[in-house]
Design a protein around this motif. Structure first.
Motif, short mmCIF file in Angstrom:
data_model
loop_
_atom_site.label_atom_id
_atom_site.label_comp_id
_atom_site.label_asym_id
_atom_site.label_seq_id
_atom_site.Cartn_x
_atom_site.Cartn_y
_atom_site.Cartn_z
N CYS A 356 0.82 -1.21 0.00
CA CYS A 356 0.00 0.00 0.00
C CYS A 356 0.86 1.27 0.00
O CYS A 356 0.32 2.38 0.11
CB CYS A 356 -0.93 0.01 1.20
SG CYS A 356 -2.10 -1.36 1.17
N THR A 357 2.16 1.12 -0.10
CA THR A 357 3.11 2.25 -0.06
C THR A 357 2.66 3.27 0.99
O THR A 357 2.34 2.89 2.11
CB THR A 357 3.30 2.89 -1.46
OG1 THR A 357 2.06 3.41 -1.94
CG2 THR A 357 3.83 1.87 -2.43
N ASP A 358 2.62 4.55 0.62
CA ASP A 358 2.28 5.57 1.63
C ASP A 358 0.82 5.99 1.58
O ASP A 358 0.44 7.00 2.15
CB ASP A 358 3.19 6.80 1.45
CG ASP A 358 3.16 7.34 0.02
OD1 ASP A 358 2.69 6.62 -0.89
OD2 ASP A 358 3.61 8.47 -0.19
N PHE A 359 0.00 5.19 0.90
CA PHE A 359 -1.41 5.56 0.72
C PHE A 359 -2.16 5.62 2.05
O PHE A 359 -2.92 6.55 2.31
CB PHE A 359 -2.08 4.54 -0.21
CG PHE A 359 -3.43 4.97 -0.71
CD1 PHE A 359 -3.56 5.79 -1.80
CD2 PHE A 359 -4.58 4.52 -0.07
CE1 PHE A 359 -4.81 6.18 -2.26
CE2 PHE A 359 -5.83 4.90 -0.53
CZ PHE A 359 -5.95 5.73 -1.63
N GLN A 360 -1.96 4.62 2.90
CA GLN A 360 -2.66 4.59 4.18
C GLN A 360 -2.01 5.51 5.20
O GLN A 360 -2.69 6.15 6.00
CB GLN A 360 -2.66 3.15 4.74
CG GLN A 360 -3.45 2.18 3.87
CD GLN A 360 -3.41 0.76 4.40
OE1 GLN A 360 -2.40 0.31 4.94
NE2 GLN A 360 -4.49 0.04 4.23
N THR A 361 -0.67 5.58 5.17
CA THR A 361 0.02 6.38 6.19
C THR A 361 -0.24 7.87 6.00
O THR A 361 -0.22 8.62 6.97
CB THR A 361 1.53 6.12 6.18
OG1 THR A 361 2.05 6.36 4.87
CG2 THR A 361 1.85 4.70 6.60
N ARG A 362 -0.49 8.29 4.77
CA ARG A 362 -0.81 9.70 4.57
C ARG A 362 -2.15 10.05 5.19
O ARG A 362 -2.31 11.09 5.81
CB ARG A 362 -0.86 10.04 3.07
CG ARG A 362 0.50 10.23 2.48
CD ARG A 362 0.43 10.61 1.01
NE ARG A 362 1.74 10.54 0.43
CZ ARG A 362 2.66 11.49 0.53
NH1 ARG A 362 2.37 12.60 1.19
NH2 ARG A 362 3.85 11.34 0.01
N ARG A 363 -3.12 9.17 5.04
CA ARG A 363 -4.42 9.39 5.65
C ARG A 363 -4.35 9.34 7.16
O ARG A 363 -5.00 10.09 7.87
CB ARG A 363 -5.40 8.30 5.23
CG ARG A 363 -5.95 8.46 3.85
CD ARG A 363 -6.77 7.22 3.54
NE ARG A 363 -7.63 7.49 2.41
CZ ARG A 363 -8.96 7.50 2.46
NH1 ARG A 363 -9.57 7.22 3.59
NH2 ARG A 363 -9.68 7.77 1.40
N LEU A 364 -3.58 8.38 7.66
CA LEU A 364 -3.56 8.14 9.10
C LEU A 364 -2.45 8.92 9.80
O LEU A 364 -2.31 8.84 11.01
CB LEU A 364 -3.39 6.64 9.37
CG LEU A 364 -4.63 5.82 9.03
CD1 LEU A 364 -4.30 4.37 8.80
CD2 LEU A 364 -5.67 5.95 10.13
N ASP A 365 -1.68 9.68 9.03
CA ASP A 365 -0.65 10.53 9.59
C ASP A 365 0.39 9.73 10.38
O ASP A 365 0.60 9.94 11.56
CB ASP A 365 -1.29 11.61 10.48
CG ASP A 365 -0.31 12.69 10.86
OD1 ASP A 365 0.71 12.82 10.16
OD2 ASP A 365 -0.56 13.40 11.85
N THR A 366 0.99 8.79 9.68
CA THR A 366 2.12 8.05 10.24
C THR A 366 3.33 8.37 9.38
O THR A 366 3.29 8.21 8.17
CB THR A 366 1.87 6.53 10.20
OG1 THR A 366 0.65 6.25 10.85
CG2 THR A 366 3.00 5.78 10.88
#
Length: 436
Positions: A356-366
């Motif tokens: 998922c590369t940075d797709f989820q971390t951008r939303r979740l701010d990680t």
RNA sequence: GGAGGCGUCGCCUAGUCCGGUCUAUGGCGCCCGCCUGCUAAGCGGGUUUGGGGCUACAACCCCAUCGAGGGUUCAAAUCCCUCCGCCUCCGCCA
């Protein structure tokens, strides 16, 4: 959520990805437009706001008539600022919404097309030839009943269709599989986790599941903004939300156990019998936080651990590279391991791993803090960059049980236990039908 | 479920009653430099995060950020409301 810089600098990459998914590129133009509107709104607001602040200071120092005069002047300005701020907020919301509507940019290697356009990467093991062995294989439903392992009738009585009880050796089998998976993960350096399967809205939103199809496959708790997760990918993706991780601590590998709940809306008539498709099952999921640079290599490693586990169970399976149109919004590439199900005469998905590369971390701010790469100044404080997430199934209990029972069944209905699993079943070499 | 307390830029902390000089205090830690055989100590400076402008994705300037969101006001860390989280006590309970 994709990287806004890609949108701005290389919108054609996103358009190409959309084409590969068989989706419209309109989302790109909408987002570009929203970006322009937003930036203009920010400039005008900030300009007025700065002026207002200067005035504020004068007001604080003034007194008497002078103060009254200033107050009269600044009142007008204040109203403007308020208006511009509202416009800025609105444009920002539109920008965020339009960004969220863009799925991740698929990997170069991801096959184009839809559900049927997957590419078979390899086939491991050979499906058992029951005809040659001289007996008709029983399906897992019958085997489960003979073993006293799966009770579908009472599952339906108590909870409805697509529910079951695992009883006796069936319950033991689940615990054995969970322990086998957890031991393998721990040995590989994973941190074992028991994750909550009930999460608040933020966590569910962050993983993007609510956007896709309006979350119609997700159970929501009546009267509370809580959701039952369909996979522990959800709590594990939210686990480090709003955190800045030490780059040196990556990769962080978690093996998470949790029950999984799925409404299976729109799957009426599919897999109605047995425990292939159920509303609830338990699962051990691998979830990894790592750098963007390492993500593709980690994806291969996750696939490797899935194959290792299926190998231990001595199952015949194939690995498929899922086509772009069949990927979730957050994945750039996905491999499924599909095991041979004898009574269905076909391969069925047992595990699945996504990058998922940075797709989820951008939303979740990680994010991660890394040593500075900019050699020019070498400011010593390090820099903050996005990190990647990946997930992969180690074992989804119900389907694993289906494959295991059907594959290793004997003519008398007993089940041969693969060597690797035996220690977890007290050394048992065969599961025997009750009363036999 | 009931009652009360609290949430400040890594950690601790000043400020909140009485709104404006808070462009948020001090300590610890950390980073850079200086200095002394080495080390420790000492001295000087720096140290939230996001966004915008301008650009070499530098420097610099600006805006936001005191748990989150809204409100009052010319002006909010400070006043009001809602939500979230943590703590204490009572009740209930695996």
């Amino acid at each position: 959520m994709i990287d806004p810089r890609i949108l701005r600098d290389e919108p054609d990459r996103i358009r190409a990805s959309q084409a590969k998914r068989g989706a419209s590129a309109d989302v790109v133009d909408r987002a570009l437009e929203a970006d322009a509107v937003r930036r203009a709104a920010i400039s005008t607001f900030e300009e007025k706001r700065a002026a207002q602040k200067v005035f504020g200071k004068q007001v604080a120092q003034a007194s008497g008539e002078e103060k009254q005069a200033l107050l009269a002047q600044v009142k007008e300005l204040s109203a403007q600022v308020k208006e511009l701020e509202a416009a800025q907020t609105a444009s920002d919301e539109e920008w965020t919404a339009s960004l969220k509507a863009i799925p991740n940019v698929v990997a170069e290697q991801t096959p184009p097309g839809g559900e049927d356009d997957f590419v078979v990467l390899e086939e491991v093991g050979t499906p058992r030839d029951f005809a040659a062995e001289g007996f008709e294989p029983r399906d897992h439903i019958e085997l489960g009943r003979m073993l006293g392992a799966i009770d579908l009738e009472r599952g339906a009585k108590v909870s409805g269709s697509r529910f079951y009880f695992l009883t006796g050796i069936g319950a033991q089998l689940e615990l054995a599989l969970v322990n086998l998976a957890m031991d393998q993960a721990r040995t590989a350096g994973f941190t074992q986790v028991i994750a909550p399967s009930l999460v608040r809205r933020e966590a569910m939103e962050g993983t993007g599941y609510l956007d896709q199809g309006g979350g119609e496959d997700i159970y929501r708790i009546e009267g509370e903004e809580m959701y039952l997760v369909g996979t522990s990918e959800v709590p594990m993706a939210a686990y480090h939300s709003k955190e800045i991780l030490d780059g040196a601590s990556l990769p962080r590998r978690y093996a998470s156990f949790s029950p999984c709940f799925r409404k299976e809306a729109g799957s009426h008539g599919k897999d109605t019998k047995g425990i292939i498709r159920v509303h609830w099952f338990d699962k051990v999921e691998m979830f990894v936080y790592t750098t963007l640079e390492d993500a593709a290599a980690e994806h291969e490693r996750l696939l490797g651990w899935e194959k290792e586990f299926l190998g231990k169970l001595e199952l015949a399976y194939r690995v498929v590279d899922i086509a772009a149109g069949d990927l979730g919004a957050s994945a750039i590439r996905k491999f499924d391991c599909e095991a041979w199900i004898p009574t269905q005469g076909k391969y069925r998905e047992l595990t699945s791993t996504s990058n998922c590369t940075d797709f989820q971390t951008r939303r979740l701010d990680t994010r991660g803090r890394f040593p500075a790469t900019g050699s020019a100044t070498g400011s010593g404080q390090g820099e903050i960059r996005p990190v990647a997430t990946l997930n992969g199934t180690l074992t989804a209990i119900t389907r694993t049980i289906v494959a295991l029972l059907e594959t290793h069944q004997q003519a008398d209905g007993s089940i041969r236990v693969p060597a690797a699993l035996q220690p977890y079943l007290g050394g048992l070499e065969f599961l025997k039908p009750i009363g036999a």
